[in-house]
Design a protein around this motif. Structure first.
Motif, PDB file in Angstrom:
ATOM      1  N   ASP A  99      67.910  28.188  49.505  1.00  0.00           N
ATOM      2  CA  ASP A  99      67.826  28.834  50.815  1.00  0.00           C
ATOM      3  C   ASP A  99      67.368  27.886  51.918  1.00  0.00           C
ATOM      4  OD1 ASP A  99      68.679  31.339  49.855  1.00  0.00           O
ATOM      5  OD2 ASP A  99      66.637  31.870  49.248  1.00  0.00           O
ATOM      6  N   ASN A 100      66.634  26.847  51.550  1.00  0.00           N
ATOM      7  CA  ASN A 100      66.168  25.872  52.538  1.00  0.00           C
ATOM      8  C   ASN A 100      66.010  24.527  51.851  1.00  0.00           C
ATOM      9  OD1 ASN A 100      65.268  24.885  55.022  1.00  0.00           O
ATOM     10  ND2 ASN A 100      63.168  25.551  54.719  1.00  0.00           N
ATOM     11  N   ALA A 127      64.560  20.401  52.857  1.00  0.00           N
ATOM     12  CA  ALA A 127      64.001  19.423  53.785  1.00  0.00           C
ATOM     13  C   ALA A 127      63.953  18.071  53.085  1.00  0.00           C
ATOM     14  CB  ALA A 127      62.603  19.833  54.229  1.00  0.00           C
ATOM     15  N   THR A 144      63.151  21.884  48.154  1.00  0.00           N
ATOM     16  CA  THR A 144      64.048  23.022  48.252  1.00  0.00           C
ATOM     17  C   THR A 144      63.215  24.280  48.091  1.00  0.00           C
ATOM     18  OG1 THR A 144      64.603  22.897  45.908  1.00  0.00           O
ATOM     19  CG2 THR A 144      66.134  21.866  47.451  1.00  0.00           C
ATOM     20  N   GLN A 145      63.703  25.360  48.701  1.00  0.00           N
ATOM     21  CA  GLN A 145      62.968  26.622  48.708  1.00  0.00           C
ATOM     22  C   GLN A 145      63.926  27.776  48.468  1.00  0.00           C
ATOM     23  OE1 GLN A 145      61.506  26.531  52.718  1.00  0.00           O
ATOM     24  NE2 GLN A 145      59.712  25.322  52.167  1.00  0.00           N
ATOM     25  N   ALA A 171      61.974  31.361  53.018  1.00  0.00           N
ATOM     26  CA  ALA A 171      62.743  30.120  53.090  1.00  0.00           C
ATOM     27  C   ALA A 171      63.932  30.268  54.023  1.00  0.00           C
ATOM     28  CB  ALA A 171      63.212  29.702  51.701  1.00  0.00           C
ATOM     29  N   GLU A 172      64.573  31.422  53.988  1.00  0.00           N
ATOM     30  CA  GLU A 172      65.703  31.669  54.885  1.00  0.00           C
ATOM     31  C   GLU A 172      65.252  31.582  56.344  1.00  0.00           C
ATOM     32  OE1 GLU A 172      67.230  35.483  53.731  1.00  0.00           O
ATOM     33  OE2 GLU A 172      67.939  34.739  51.778  1.00  0.00           O
ATOM     34  N   ALA A 187      64.527  27.960  57.344  1.00  0.00           N
ATOM     35  CA  ALA A 187      65.746  27.154  57.475  1.00  0.00           C
ATOM     36  C   ALA A 187      66.357  27.242  58.872  1.00  0.00           C
ATOM     37  CB  ALA A 187      66.773  27.578  56.433  1.00  0.00           C
ATOM     38  N   THR A 188      66.122  28.345  59.574  1.00  0.00           N
ATOM     39  CA  THR A 188      66.726  28.510  60.894  1.00  0.00           C
ATOM     40  C   THR A 188      65.744  28.266  62.033  1.00  0.00           C
ATOM     41  OG1 THR A 188      66.284  30.893  60.871  1.00  0.00           O
ATOM     42  CG2 THR A 188      68.422  30.159  60.003  1.00  0.00           C
ATOM     43  N   ASN A 224      62.272  22.455  63.286  1.00  0.00           N
ATOM     44  CA  ASN A 224      62.154  22.745  61.864  1.00  0.00           C
ATOM     45  C   ASN A 224      60.748  22.401  61.376  1.00  0.00           C
ATOM     46  OD1 ASN A 224      62.233  22.226  58.943  1.00  0.00           O
ATOM     47  ND2 ASN A 224      64.400  22.721  59.169  1.00  0.00           N
TER      48      ASN A 224
END
Length: 170
Positions: free
Chosen positions: A16-17, A19, A132-133, A138-139, A142-143, A147
């Motif tokens: 979902d995310n 970095a 990662t998430q 996490a969603e 991500a937006t 960030n």
């Protein structure tokens, strides 16, 4: 250059995310970085977005494979378990990774946070951190702009490098 080892369910592009932050600096080595990263109680000293670190009783102060620990970051109380721990040496990079989790139901966040520290030619060191998430939080992360994960992890890297330079007198 080396890369992160990803467990099933946390592969970038399918999470979902994601970095990714990296620095390459001269004048430091993986051996200079390692003790600052492998001892989580040191994190708040150079990364203000981490707090209240505890390591499971009978373990520490250094992480190790399978060791559970707790810390707070990005407003989340994170329970974590180290699932990769290899000190740098003999031409191999150092690796630290953990599965962290917080919340329940729709507030549940699961992460895989990994670090790779490797010596490069000409007295340089590469420090790569990727995370990662999975989950509704996490969603949302991500937006978010700017960030918070990219910016927060960059602060962590810069603080880590500065702390290592201070420790070696560079």
């Amino acid at each position: 250059m080396n890369h992160i080892h990803w467990p099933a369910g946390f592969i970038p592009g399918f999470a979902d995310n994601f970095a990714s932050n990296e620095v390459i600096v001269a004048g430091l080595s993986a051996a200079d970085i390692w003790p600052l990263l492998s001892h989580p109680h040191r994190w708040p000293g150079y990364y203000p977005n981490s707090a209240n670190v505890t390591i499971a009783e009978g373990h520490g102060p250094e992480l190790a494979n399978g060791v559970r620990f707790y810390f707070e970051t990005f407003g989340f109380p994170v329970q974590a378990q180290c699932n990769e721990f290899t000190a740098p040496g003999n031409g191999q990079p150092g690796r630290i990774a953990w599965h962290g989790w917080a919340g329940e139901g729709d507030t549940r966040l699961d992460v895989h946070h990994a670090w790779l520290i490797e010596d490069l030619s000409e007295g340089r060191v590469r420090i790569l951190t990727q995370e990662t998430q999975q989950g509704k939080p996490a969603e949302a992360l991500a937006t978010a702009r700017p960030n918070p994960m990219i910016n927060g992890h960059q602060d962590w890297l810069e603080g880590l490098v500065q702390a290592a330079r201070s420790a070696v007198g560079a």
